[in-house]
Design a protein around this motif. Sequence first.
Motif, PDB file in Angstrom:
ATOM      1  N   ARG A 145       0.824  -1.118  -0.012  1.00  0.00           N
ATOM      2  CA  ARG A 145       0.092   0.059  -0.165  1.00  0.00           C
ATOM      3  C   ARG A 145       0.941   1.233  -0.033  1.00  0.00           C
ATOM      4  NH1 ARG A 145      -3.809   2.558  -1.915  1.00  0.00           N
ATOM      5  NH2 ARG A 145      -5.398   3.758  -0.300  1.00  0.00           N
ATOM      6  N   MET A 146       2.054   1.202   0.755  1.00  0.00           N
ATOM      7  CA  MET A 146       3.019   2.457   1.016  1.00  0.00           C
ATOM      8  C   MET A 146       3.572   2.560  -0.633  1.00  0.00           C
ATOM      9  SD  MET A 146       2.499   4.071   3.544  1.00  0.00           S
ATOM     10  CE  MET A 146       3.930   5.115   3.521  1.00  0.00           C
ATOM     11  N   LYS A 147       3.849   1.353  -1.078  1.00  0.00           N
ATOM     12  CA  LYS A 147       4.705   1.408  -2.384  1.00  0.00           C
ATOM     13  C   LYS A 147       3.428   2.130  -3.659  1.00  0.00           C
ATOM     14  CE  LYS A 147       7.090  -1.864  -3.964  1.00  0.00           C
ATOM     15  NZ  LYS A 147       7.416  -3.145  -4.561  1.00  0.00           N
ATOM     16  N   GLU A 148       2.368   1.588  -3.558  1.00  0.00           N
ATOM     17  CA  GLU A 148       1.365   2.322  -4.325  1.00  0.00           C
ATOM     18  C   GLU A 148       1.053   3.645  -3.897  1.00  0.00           C
ATOM     19  OE1 GLU A 148      -2.199  -0.115  -3.892  1.00  0.00           O
ATOM     20  OE2 GLU A 148      -1.279  -1.751  -4.624  1.00  0.00           O
ATOM     21  N   LEU A 149       0.933   4.211  -2.783  1.00  0.00           N
ATOM     22  CA  LEU A 149       0.913   5.564  -2.541  1.00  0.00           C
ATOM     23  C   LEU A 149       2.136   6.314  -2.979  1.00  0.00           C
ATOM     24  CD1 LEU A 149      -0.707   5.403   1.065  1.00  0.00           C
ATOM     25  CD2 LEU A 149      -1.745   5.939  -0.945  1.00  0.00           C
ATOM     26  N   ARG A 150       3.297   6.074  -2.966  1.00  0.00           N
ATOM     27  CA  ARG A 150       4.554   6.611  -3.248  1.00  0.00           C
ATOM     28  C   ARG A 150       4.375   6.926  -5.076  1.00  0.00           C
ATOM     29  NH1 ARG A 150       7.963   3.210   0.146  1.00  0.00           N
ATOM     30  NH2 ARG A 150       7.726   4.128   2.188  1.00  0.00           N
ATOM     31  N   GLU A 152       1.897   6.985  -6.811  1.00  0.00           N
ATOM     32  CA  GLU A 152       0.878   7.896  -6.987  1.00  0.00           C
ATOM     33  C   GLU A 152       1.106   9.206  -6.853  1.00  0.00           C
ATOM     34  OE1 GLU A 152      -2.831   7.028  -4.988  1.00  0.00           O
ATOM     35  OE2 GLU A 152      -3.249   5.358  -5.736  1.00  0.00           O
ATOM     36  N   VAL A 153       2.114   9.555  -5.547  1.00  0.00           N
ATOM     37  CA  VAL A 153       2.608  10.980  -5.613  1.00  0.00           C
ATOM     38  C   VAL A 153       3.648  11.431  -6.373  1.00  0.00           C
ATOM     39  CG1 VAL A 153       4.030  12.002  -3.838  1.00  0.00           C
ATOM     40  CG2 VAL A 153       2.046  10.686  -3.043  1.00  0.00           C
ATOM     41  N   SER A 154       4.516  10.371  -6.922  1.00  0.00           N
ATOM     42  CA  SER A 154       5.489  10.566  -7.726  1.00  0.00           C
ATOM     43  C   SER A 154       5.080  10.973  -9.272  1.00  0.00           C
ATOM     44  CB  SER A 154       6.661   9.508  -7.879  1.00  0.00           C
ATOM     45  OG  SER A 154       6.100   8.146  -8.399  1.00  0.00           O
ATOM     46  N   LEU A 155       3.779  10.294  -9.605  1.00  0.00           N
ATOM     47  CA  LEU A 155       2.933  10.442 -11.049  1.00  0.00           C
ATOM     48  C   LEU A 155       2.381  11.713 -11.098  1.00  0.00           C
ATOM     49  CD1 LEU A 155       1.511   6.965 -11.639  1.00  0.00           C
ATOM     50  CD2 LEU A 155       3.492   7.893 -12.619  1.00  0.00           C
ATOM     51  N   SER A 156       1.984  12.579  -9.823  1.00  0.00           N
ATOM     52  CA  SER A 156       1.461  13.758  -9.883  1.00  0.00           C
ATOM     53  C   SER A 156       2.260  14.606  -9.917  1.00  0.00           C
ATOM     54  CB  SER A 156       0.332  13.714  -8.845  1.00  0.00           C
ATOM     55  OG  SER A 156       0.300  12.933  -7.447  1.00  0.00           O
TER      56      SER A 156
END
Length: 156
Positions: A145-150, A152-156
């Motif tokens: 879950r933390m990997k997915e959130l990172r 998402e943050v790096s893509l935005s």
Amino acid sequence: MASGSGTKNLDFRRKWDKDEYEKLAEKRLTEEREKKDGKPVQPVKRELLRHRDYKVDLESKLGKTIVITKTTPQSEMGGYYCNVCDCVVKDSINFLDHINGKKHQRNLGMSMRVERSTLDQVKKRFEVNKKKMEEKQKDYDFEERMKELREEVSLS
């Protein structure tokens, strides 16, 4: 000096013959059993204890006020009403104790004995529980879950 202080038997208490009274009690019990139907009474066969197939409603009366009069039926009085045993229990803890208790289970026609599980049933239960635990771990894997959130943050 005292009259009657000779070698008399001073043991005036009655002695009970336990064997005789045990035989009389056994005879009385057999006569009572035979009196009912003319045959010896067989013990009641009850089914084994099983899981409840309904949900116990403890929240419906929570926080409500009820006016109780002399003519109020017992089932509508304060507390929890058991329609099987026709009794009122004052609070939820005692109600749960009552419905899990011996008297209530007997009125339902159950004994307090539980069916013994076979080895195969236990193994199947362990497999089912293991699968549930694995599904929970998949659902709540923190690192993924933390990997997915990172990402998402790096893509935005």
